[in-house]
Design an enzyme around this catalytic site. Structure first.
Site, PDB file in Angstrom:
ATOM      1  N   CYS A 188       0.767  -1.188   0.039  1.00 48.97           N
ATOM      2  CA  CYS A 188       0.045   0.091   0.074  1.00 48.97           C
ATOM      3  C   CYS A 188       0.765   1.368  -0.014  1.00 48.97           C
ATOM      4  O   CYS A 188       2.045   1.154   0.292  1.00 48.97           O
ATOM      5  CB  CYS A 188      -0.805   0.034   1.396  1.00 48.97           C
ATOM      6  SG  CYS A 188      -1.916  -1.373   1.325  1.00 48.97           S
TER       7      CYS A 188
ATOM      8  N   ARG B 102       3.057   0.743  -6.315  1.00 49.97           N
ATOM      9  CA  ARG B 102       3.267  -0.119  -5.130  1.00 49.97           C
ATOM     10  C   ARG B 102       1.952  -0.880  -4.877  1.00 49.97           C
ATOM     11  O   ARG B 102       2.127  -2.097  -4.211  1.00 49.97           O
ATOM     12  CB  ARG B 102       3.539   0.806  -3.877  1.00 49.97           C
ATOM     13  CG  ARG B 102       4.884   1.470  -3.969  1.00 49.97           C
ATOM     14  CD  ARG B 102       5.065   2.335  -2.954  1.00 49.97           C
ATOM     15  NE  ARG B 102       4.959   1.572  -1.519  1.00 49.97           N
ATOM     16  CZ  ARG B 102       6.047   1.404  -0.600  1.00 49.97           C
ATOM     17  NH1 ARG B 102       6.851   2.267  -0.719  1.00 49.97           N
ATOM     18  NH2 ARG B 102       5.830   0.605   0.318  1.00 49.97           N
TER      19      ARG B 102
ATOM     20  N   TRP C 127      -3.061  -2.522  -1.550  1.00 54.14           N
ATOM     21  CA  TRP C 127      -2.764  -3.643  -2.110  1.00 54.14           C
ATOM     22  C   TRP C 127      -3.245  -4.608  -1.058  1.00 54.14           C
ATOM     23  O   TRP C 127      -2.970  -4.626  -0.113  1.00 54.14           O
ATOM     24  CB  TRP C 127      -1.332  -3.706  -2.306  1.00 54.14           C
ATOM     25  CG  TRP C 127      -0.713  -5.050  -2.955  1.00 54.14           C
ATOM     26  CD1 TRP C 127      -0.680  -5.569  -4.054  1.00 54.14           C
ATOM     27  CD2 TRP C 127      -0.573  -6.489  -2.103  1.00 54.14           C
ATOM     28  NE1 TRP C 127      -0.532  -6.847  -4.440  1.00 54.14           N
ATOM     29  CE2 TRP C 127      -0.167  -7.432  -3.331  1.00 54.14           C
ATOM     30  CE3 TRP C 127      -0.246  -6.788  -0.732  1.00 54.14           C
ATOM     31  CZ2 TRP C 127       0.183  -8.707  -2.640  1.00 54.14           C
ATOM     32  CZ3 TRP C 127      -0.062  -8.012  -0.451  1.00 54.14           C
ATOM     33  CH2 TRP C 127       0.370  -8.969  -1.511  1.00 54.14           C
TER      34      TRP C 127
ATOM     35  N   ASN D 107      -0.441   1.075   6.014  1.00 55.67           N
ATOM     36  CA  ASN D 107       0.279   0.038   5.248  1.00 55.67           C
ATOM     37  C   ASN D 107       0.832  -0.790   6.242  1.00 55.67           C
ATOM     38  O   ASN D 107       1.554  -0.180   7.214  1.00 55.67           O
ATOM     39  CB  ASN D 107       1.457   0.917   4.605  1.00 55.67           C
ATOM     40  CG  ASN D 107       2.146   0.062   3.789  1.00 55.67           C
ATOM     41  OD1 ASN D 107       1.883  -1.054   3.515  1.00 55.67           O
ATOM     42  ND2 ASN D 107       3.359   0.758   3.335  1.00 55.67           N
ATOM     43  N   GLY D 108       0.612  -2.141   5.976  1.00 56.11           N
ATOM     44  CA  GLY D 108       1.276  -3.112   6.852  1.00 56.11           C
ATOM     45  C   GLY D 108       0.197  -4.261   7.352  1.00 56.11           C
ATOM     46  O   GLY D 108      -0.903  -4.081   6.602  1.00 56.11           O
TER      47      GLY D 108
ATOM     48  N   GLU E 106      15.151 -16.924 -13.076  1.00 58.11           N
ATOM     49  CA  GLU E 106      14.647 -15.489 -13.063  1.00 58.11           C
ATOM     50  C   GLU E 106      13.864 -15.064 -14.375  1.00 58.11           C
ATOM     51  O   GLU E 106      12.967 -14.402 -14.455  1.00 58.11           O
ATOM     52  CB  GLU E 106      15.836 -14.394 -12.764  1.00 58.11           C
ATOM     53  CG  GLU E 106      15.564 -12.988 -13.369  1.00 58.11           C
ATOM     54  CD  GLU E 106      14.502 -12.423 -12.402  1.00 58.11           C
ATOM     55  OE1 GLU E 106      14.002 -13.028 -11.236  1.00 58.11           O
ATOM     56  OE2 GLU E 106      14.043 -11.201 -12.697  1.00 58.11           O
TER      57      GLU E 106
ATOM     58  N   LYS F  97      10.125 -13.696 -14.811  1.00 62.40           N
ATOM     59  CA  LYS F  97       9.687 -12.339 -15.438  1.00 62.40           C
ATOM     60  C   LYS F  97       8.422 -12.969 -16.210  1.00 62.40           C
ATOM     61  O   LYS F  97       7.577 -12.358 -16.372  1.00 62.40           O
ATOM     62  CB  LYS F  97      10.909 -12.269 -16.424  1.00 62.40           C
ATOM     63  CG  LYS F  97      11.793 -11.314 -15.974  1.00 62.40           C
ATOM     64  CD  LYS F  97      11.621  -9.998 -15.241  1.00 62.40           C
ATOM     65  CE  LYS F  97      11.116 -10.047 -13.850  1.00 62.40           C
ATOM     66  NZ  LYS F  97      11.983  -9.897 -12.683  1.00 62.40           N
TER      67      LYS F  97
ATOM     68  N   GLU G 274       5.162 -13.597 -14.169  1.00 64.30           N
ATOM     69  CA  GLU G 274       4.931 -12.261 -13.509  1.00 64.30           C
ATOM     70  C   GLU G 274       3.942 -11.348 -14.433  1.00 64.30           C
ATOM     71  O   GLU G 274       2.991 -10.746 -14.020  1.00 64.30           O
ATOM     72  CB  GLU G 274       5.881 -11.453 -13.168  1.00 64.30           C
ATOM     73  CG  GLU G 274       6.556 -11.664 -11.974  1.00 64.30           C
ATOM     74  CD  GLU G 274       7.717 -10.750 -11.614  1.00 64.30           C
ATOM     75  OE1 GLU G 274       7.681  -9.965 -10.649  1.00 64.30           O
ATOM     76  OE2 GLU G 274       8.741 -10.769 -12.142  1.00 64.30           O
TER      77      GLU G 274
ATOM     78  N   HIS H  21      14.576 -35.912 -13.270  1.00 64.79           N
ATOM     79  CA  HIS H  21      14.330 -36.361 -12.075  1.00 64.79           C
ATOM     80  C   HIS H  21      12.638 -36.043 -11.732  1.00 64.79           C
ATOM     81  O   HIS H  21      12.170 -35.955 -10.703  1.00 64.79           O
ATOM     82  CB  HIS H  21      15.089 -35.757 -11.037  1.00 64.79           C
ATOM     83  CG  HIS H  21      16.188 -36.362 -11.214  1.00 64.79           C
ATOM     84  ND1 HIS H  21      16.994 -37.505 -11.140  1.00 64.79           N
ATOM     85  CD2 HIS H  21      17.387 -35.551 -11.627  1.00 64.79           C
ATOM     86  CE1 HIS H  21      18.018 -37.596 -11.241  1.00 64.79           C
ATOM     87  NE2 HIS H  21      18.700 -36.200 -11.798  1.00 64.79           N
TER      88      HIS H  21
ATOM     89  N   LYS I 198       5.207  -3.464  -5.563  1.00 60.33           N
ATOM     90  CA  LYS I 198       6.588  -3.296  -6.215  1.00 60.33           C
ATOM     91  C   LYS I 198       7.245  -3.544  -4.906  1.00 60.33           C
ATOM     92  O   LYS I 198       8.247  -3.894  -4.836  1.00 60.33           O
ATOM     93  CB  LYS I 198       6.575  -1.707  -6.552  1.00 60.33           C
ATOM     94  CG  LYS I 198       8.165  -1.525  -6.831  1.00 60.33           C
ATOM     95  CD  LYS I 198       8.611  -2.096  -8.207  1.00 60.33           C
ATOM     96  CE  LYS I 198      10.151  -2.069  -8.381  1.00 60.33           C
ATOM     97  NZ  LYS I 198      10.543  -3.178  -9.281  1.00 60.33           N
TER      98      LYS I 198
END
Ligand code: F6R
Length: 610
Positions: free
Chosen positions: A2, A27, A77, A103-104, A483, A487, A490, A506, A605
């Site tokens: 947030c 964010r 968020w 926020n939190g 990575e 990407k 996401e 495997h 973010k």
């Protein structure tokens, strides 16, 4: 997560806080709202809307009557409760007297809510935040002053919070508090600003105060009074903010993500500036000078980080062990913080974080500090909490990263880890000297790859309709595979899995068929033949294969369905150069699938909750 913004001063609050909200939207963007106190009318007007800040802006256009010089705002968020109107901040009490943005996560909100409901408080949302207004209401009704009620409320709540609170009958103050969630106060002339992230303040003031955990501030037009939770005045420092307005504009690019990928070469130059001196065979880090002697005796490094920064750490582990010969572990901060660890003496914990605010990484730093371990930070955001709390550290100087998916920071992180490996090593043999030279010439190679973006767009066109993807690699190609897959998932919502190529047989290879493509990182290095065999195994099962390879011998054209070539670099630098085409490939696929690549669903973010 947030974002919080607040303004108190002599000008209209709405334009300022709206600008701040927009700066913070990256964010979190499930819903947004603001509350403005009108001096004349003695009323607070609150407007909230579901969706992006632009939806709030449209709603504000219908509400012309939003005059006032004090206001708070929030972009959410969602953590507790769906992104609906009733869960959107600001939250307020039934008398519409107390307004709060948060926020939190308030961890004990269920117990508090039960008690308050038994006392007759009516809740209107499913959020954890709403307990704050009801607690305030209850303490005010008991006859406490505003400040007392605020402190009593804070003493009741457990968890993480950055809070801004406004009271209708108190048009001279915004009350703010911080515990494990960032909060910054911007100082102006006859006006002050509040934000959860300095990027929301950069347009307004160059002077900020970073609130520390356990601090509370009464922010007025002229004065800012900071205390601890017992109302004892606390010392504070006014810090100058780095202004870099140009970097928070998209410029000629359609998305921040594309712009940031295109900054790849420059971020490497910035990472090396003043640190790498090839002619002198030297690497220096001003931020590590004070702990240099301690570092030279280090027996083990533990890297803690999350997400993309964790994968950069994985590459860092290989580099530290290969170049500096220091045993290195890398651990997801969310695991590190909760398990019992056995530290050996002379260990350093290195936290890697673009934002410098990631809750788990910060907690891991605190765990290490509590165990008496030397803590280092590799952080992009200057002045962020991790940067301030670690014993020593290095900044990326990569400039603001706005797109939710991290791109340029990853390149910068691995560059600095490579430089650090040279810094920590006594070695100045040919391999290390070649590596230094190669770092120096890496930006040119990145530019060369970027100049062929169109080829990646064509490949994205061919592959964007698949529902699944494997990314495989060995050695330095392994973190790259992880990575690369992150990407893609996401920003395209394609199910993508990164694997070390040796693991495929495997289990995962069971999934391979003509509809399950694989992107293989197969460069001309020590594991080339092994990778080639793994690609053969996939081809034998009719899996389409797109290969990232080097030009020339072993170019893979004979085996792969498609190939993208990159220039050759020493192995420790492969993760940096390989990632540029993978970032572009993911970007173009995301765009072709119609995803808002800068702000993909469900993500934020800066992950300031655990
Ligand atoms: C992925 C991404 C995240 C972050 C992670 C850690 O593109 O951006 O996985 O890397 O949330 O964030 P920082 O580096 O800010 O600690």
């Amino acid at each position: 997560m947030c974002g919080i913004v607040g303004y108190i001063g002599h000008r209209e609050a709405v334009p300022d806080i709206l600008k701040g909200l927009k700066a913070l939207e990256y964010r979190g963007y499930d819903s947004a709202g603001l509350a403005v106190l009108s001096h004349e009318e003695g009323k607070v007007k609150c407007v909230r809307s579901v969706g992006r800040v632009s939806a709030l802006e449209s709603k504000l256009r219908e509400n012309k009557d939003l005059s006032g010089t004090i206001g708070i705002a929030h972009t959410r968020w969602a953590t507790h409760g769906a992104p609906t109107l009733k869960n959107t901040h600001p939250h307020f009490d039934r008398k519409r007297e107390i307004f709060v943005v948060h926020n939190g996560i308030i961890e004990n909100y269920r117990e508090i809510r039960e008690i308050l409901e038994r006392e007759g408080h009516k809740f209107t949302s499913e959020t954890d935040t709403e307990v704050v207004v009801h607690l305030m209401r209850s303490f005010l009704d008991d006859g406490h002053t505003h400040k007392e009620a605020f402190l009593k409320t804070l003493s009741m709540i457990k968890g993480a919070y950055g809070l801004a609170l406004m009271i209708r009958s108190d048009p001279e103050t915004i009350y703010v508090a911080r515990h494990s969630s960032p909060l910054v106060i911007g100082k102006g002339e006859g006006e002050n600003f509040i934000a959860s992230d300095p990027s929301a303040l950069v347009h307004k003031t160059g002077n900020v105060i970073y609130l520390k955990d356990g601090e509370v501030a009464e922010v007025g037009r002229e004065d800012i009074r900071i205390t601890d939770l017992s109302d004892v005045p606390a010392e504070h420092e006014v810090v100058e903010l780095e202004r870099d307005l140009k970097q928070v504009q998209k410029g000629k690019f359609e998305h921040f993500m594309l712009k940031e990928i295109n900054e790849g070469a420059d971020v490497i130059r910035s990472a090396c500036r003043g640190r790498l001196r090839v002619k002198d065979k030297a690497v220096n880090f001003g931020g590590l000078r004070d702990v240099r002697n301690e570092l030279l005796k280090i027996k083990r490094i533990i890297i803690v980080s999350c997400g993309t920064s964790y994968y950069a750490g994985l590459a860092g582990k290989y580099i530290f062990e290969e170049i500096a010969g220091i045993p290195t572990e890398v651990e997801q901060a969310s695991e590190f913080r909760y398990r019992k660890r056995a530290f050996i003496p002379q260990t350093a914990v290195l936290a890697i974080s673009q934002s410098g605010e990631t809750a788990d990484t910060l907690a891991a730093v605190r765990v290490a500090k509590d165990s008496g371990i030397l803590t280092l930070g590799l952080v992009n955001v200057v002045g962020s909490t991790i940067a301030r709390e670690t014993d020593a550290g290095v900044y990326n100087h990569a400039g603001p990263e706005i797109s939710v998916a991290s791109t340029k920071a990853y390149l910068s992180q691995i560059t600095i880890l490579t430089l650090m490996s040279c810094y920590l090593s006594e070695r100045r043999d040919q391999e290390v000297l070649d590596l230094m030279e190669a770092i120096d010439s890496l930006p040119k190679k990145i530019e060369e790859v970027l100049s062929r973006s169109k080829d990646l767009e064509v490949l994205a066109d061919k592959y964007h309709k698949y529902d699944n993807f494997f990314y495989i690699g060995r050695k330095y190609g392994y973190p790259t595979a992880l990575e690369g897959a992150l990407k893609l998932k996401e920003i395209s919502y394609i199910h993508a899995e990164g694997y070390s190529a040796g693991e495929m047989k495997h289990g995962p290879i069971a999934l391979v068929d003509g509809n399950f493509p694989t992107l293989a990182i197969c460069l001309n290095n020590g594991v080339f033949e092994k990778m080639r065999s793994n690609i053969e195994e996939i081809k034998a099962r009719k899996g389409p294969v797109l290969v990232l390879s080097n030009e020339g011998e072993g170019g893979m054209n004979d085996l792969a369905d498609d190939v993208f070539h990159i220039p050759r670099v020493p192995e420790p630098l492969e993760p940096i150069l390989s990632m540029v085409p993978l970032q572009l490939f993911a970007y173009y696929i995301g765009v072709k699938r119609g995803v808002d690549v800068d702000r993909p669903r469900n993500l934020a973010k800066s992950v300031t909750v655990e």
